[in-house]
Design an enzyme around this catalytic site. Structure first.
Site, PDB file in Angstrom:
ATOM      1  N   GLU A 188       0.795  -1.280  -0.001  1.00  0.00           N
ATOM      2  CA  GLU A 188      -0.074   0.104   0.101  1.00  0.00           C
ATOM      3  C   GLU A 188       0.867   1.325   0.014  1.00  0.00           C
ATOM      4  O   GLU A 188       2.119   1.388   0.176  1.00  0.00           O
ATOM      5  CB  GLU A 188      -0.936  -0.130   1.202  1.00  0.00           C
ATOM      6  CG  GLU A 188      -0.341   0.063   2.560  1.00  0.00           C
ATOM      7  CD  GLU A 188      -0.965   0.838   3.624  1.00  0.00           C
ATOM      8  OE1 GLU A 188      -1.529   1.622   3.521  1.00  0.00           O
ATOM      9  OE2 GLU A 188      -1.038  -0.019   4.687  1.00  0.00           O
ATOM     10  N   SER A 238     -13.121   1.446  10.492  1.00  0.00           N
ATOM     11  CA  SER A 238     -12.506   1.448   9.360  1.00  0.00           C
ATOM     12  C   SER A 238     -13.066   0.699   8.174  1.00  0.00           C
ATOM     13  O   SER A 238     -13.587  -0.391   8.464  1.00  0.00           O
ATOM     14  CB  SER A 238     -10.860   0.989   9.512  1.00  0.00           C
ATOM     15  OG  SER A 238     -10.292   1.126   7.995  1.00  0.00           O
ATOM     16  N   ALA A 239     -13.026   1.478   7.165  1.00  0.00           N
ATOM     17  CA  ALA A 239     -13.487   0.718   5.765  1.00  0.00           C
ATOM     18  C   ALA A 239     -12.551  -0.547   5.408  1.00  0.00           C
ATOM     19  O   ALA A 239     -13.214  -1.459   4.533  1.00  0.00           O
ATOM     20  CB  ALA A 239     -13.564   1.698   4.564  1.00  0.00           C
ATOM     21  N   LYS A 283      -3.308  -2.140  16.024  1.00  0.00           N
ATOM     22  CA  LYS A 283      -2.664  -1.321  17.083  1.00  0.00           C
ATOM     23  C   LYS A 283      -3.682  -1.214  17.904  1.00  0.00           C
ATOM     24  O   LYS A 283      -4.951  -1.061  17.890  1.00  0.00           O
ATOM     25  CB  LYS A 283      -2.335  -0.093  16.478  1.00  0.00           C
ATOM     26  CG  LYS A 283      -0.774  -0.135  16.171  1.00  0.00           C
ATOM     27  CD  LYS A 283      -0.655   1.110  15.364  1.00  0.00           C
ATOM     28  CE  LYS A 283      -1.431   1.714  14.447  1.00  0.00           C
ATOM     29  NZ  LYS A 283      -1.571   0.865  13.308  1.00  0.00           N
TER      30      LYS A 283
HETATM   31  N1  PSU Z   1      -1.881   1.287  10.588  1.00  0.00           N
HETATM   32  C1  PSU Z   1      -0.527   1.600  10.514  1.00  0.00           C
HETATM   33  N2  PSU Z   1      -0.058   2.413   9.360  1.00  0.00           N
HETATM   34  C2  PSU Z   1      -0.951   3.083   8.582  1.00  0.00           C
HETATM   35  C3  PSU Z   1      -2.150   2.667   8.586  1.00  0.00           C
HETATM   36  C4  PSU Z   1      -2.871   1.704   9.525  1.00  0.00           C
HETATM   37  O1  PSU Z   1       0.254   1.476  11.311  1.00  0.00           O
HETATM   38  O2  PSU Z   1      -0.424   3.710   7.695  1.00  0.00           O
HETATM   39  C5  PSU Z   1      -3.286   3.163   7.424  1.00  0.00           C
HETATM   40  C6  PSU Z   1      -3.397   1.997   6.475  1.00  0.00           C
HETATM   41  O3  PSU Z   1      -3.411   2.482   5.099  1.00  0.00           O
HETATM   42  C7  PSU Z   1      -4.932   1.699   6.814  1.00  0.00           C
HETATM   43  C8  PSU Z   1      -5.612   3.029   7.154  1.00  0.00           C
HETATM   44  O4  PSU Z   1      -5.687   1.091   5.667  1.00  0.00           O
HETATM   45  O5  PSU Z   1      -4.341   3.613   7.990  1.00  0.00           O
HETATM   46  C9  PSU Z   1      -6.848   3.011   8.096  1.00  0.00           C
HETATM   47  O6  PSU Z   1      -7.388   4.405   8.112  1.00  0.00           O
HETATM   48  P1  PSU Z   1      -8.697   4.490   8.804  1.00  0.00           P
HETATM   49  O7  PSU Z   1      -8.461   4.115  10.112  1.00  0.00           O
HETATM   50  O8  PSU Z   1      -8.985   6.043   8.520  1.00  0.00           O
HETATM   51  O9  PSU Z   1      -9.533   3.505   8.190  1.00  0.00           O
HETATM   52 MN    MN Z   2     -12.260   5.814  10.614  1.00  0.00          MN
END
Ligand code: PSU
Ligand code: MN
Length: 303
Positions: A25, A140-141, A159
């Site tokens: 990613e 998260s999506a 995490k």
């Molecule tokens: N966890 C990490 N590093 C990251 C992410 C998550 O340790 O960079 C990023 C990933 O791209 C994950 C996104 O898909 O954050 C999730 O974001 P959100 O919680 O807004 O869905």
């Molecule tokens: Mn979110």
């Protein structure tokens, strides 16, 4: 479909030769780590994948196309620019239409990897159900994507900025296998363990590859989480990291951080409060995931 995808020469050649490919990613580069550690990490991870018999395909959106495989210059651009959108499922069409730079999250990378027919995807950690989601509805999506898109995500668990229990409940409801690699409990990213027991454990990449094959052969759609604990030498003490996460969550709340800004804010704050130690741990766990992910990709390709 083909017109939207732009393969790098390396990935194109790998496809022709039937070599194993590992998707990566770009949000982790643009929004998950600071420059220049982000681009160094990205290049090191690609190197590890090549050394282990697979071909890396870092995915991002650029010039109105989905890039499958980035050049060094493109990696540098995504690492350096402060004008890169964080792209989840909802954003892909708009980012292509407006020809902006987009860094793909786990959800968006899974979609693009599936379009490119890449089944194995390596990253650091997945998004999940946030603490307090019972009022914020911040889920998260990534989890919905894992429910329906046929890509396996090798990560170091989730995490503890998230509610790990609720994240696991969500994945269970959606029928997403969470496979512990050499572990009976869910790893919590910076630490090797958590209190959450897993129902599936695999100690060899071949078992994971054949589990994935059987699932998809049977048309049981959806992804899988392969949870690979951070190497012992780089794990952080649980009390220390949990105290830091508490403090960072408090700051996020006080500053009204919400939506897609929560995860990047938390990562940066935790790094600051640990004087960079969390970043070091983060880089090491991604590198280890790249090693195990390559082994799974090779085993999967050999079946
Ligand atoms: N966890 C990490 N590093 C990251 C992410 C998550 O340790 O960079 C990023 C990933 O791209 C994950 C996104 O898909 O954050 C999730 O974001 P959100 O919680 O807004 O869905
Ligand atoms: Mn979110």
């Amino acid at each position: 479909m083909k017109n939207y995808l732009s393969f790098s020469e390396e990935v194109k050649a790998a496809k022709l030769a039937g070599k194993p490919i590992v998707a990566l990613e770009s949000t982790i580069i643009s929004h998950g780590m600071p420059y220049p550690q982000n681009v160094e990490m990205a290049k090191e991870v690609e190197g590890i994948i090549r050394e282990n018999g697979a071909v890396p395909a870092t995915i991002a959106i650029m010039d109105g196309q989905i890039k499958i495989g980035l050049s060094s210059e493109e990696l540098e651009l995504f690492a350096k620019s402060d004008d890169v959108a964080k792209v989840s499922r909802r954003d892909i069409g708009y980012l292509i239409a407006t020809k902006q730079l987009g860094a793909t999250t786990v959800a968006a990378t899974m979609i693009c990897a599936e379009l490119a027919e890449i089944a194995i995807f390596v990253t650091g950690g997945i998004g999940g159900v946030h603490r307090g989601a019972e009022t914020t509805m911040d889920v998260s999506a990534d989890l919905e994507e894992l429910a329906k898109t046929n890509v396996a995500v090798i990560c170091a668990g989730a995490k503890s900025i998230l509610d790990l229990g609720l994240t696991m409940e969500y994945l269970e409801t959606k029928g997403v296998p969470v496979i512990g690699y050499g572990t009976d409990v869910l790893p919590a990213f910076y630490t090797r363990t958590s209190e959450i027991e897993l129902t599936i454990r695999a100690d060899e990449p071949e078992i994971i590859a054949s589990s994935l094959k059987a699932k998809w052969d049977l048309q049981i759609d959806g992804g899988a989480v392969i949870a690979n604990p951070i190497p012992e030498a780089h794990a952080m003490p649980a009390e220390e990291i949990n105290a830091v996460i508490q403090a960072a969550l408090k700051e996020a709340d006080e500053n009204g951080i919400h939506g897609k800004h929560v995860t990047p804010f938390m990562l940066a704050k935790v790094k600051e409060l640990t004087a960079g130690k969390s970043l070091e741990a983060n880089i090491e766990l991604v590198k280890h995931n790249a090693l195990i992910g390559s082994q799974i990709a090779v085993a999967y390709q050999n079946m």
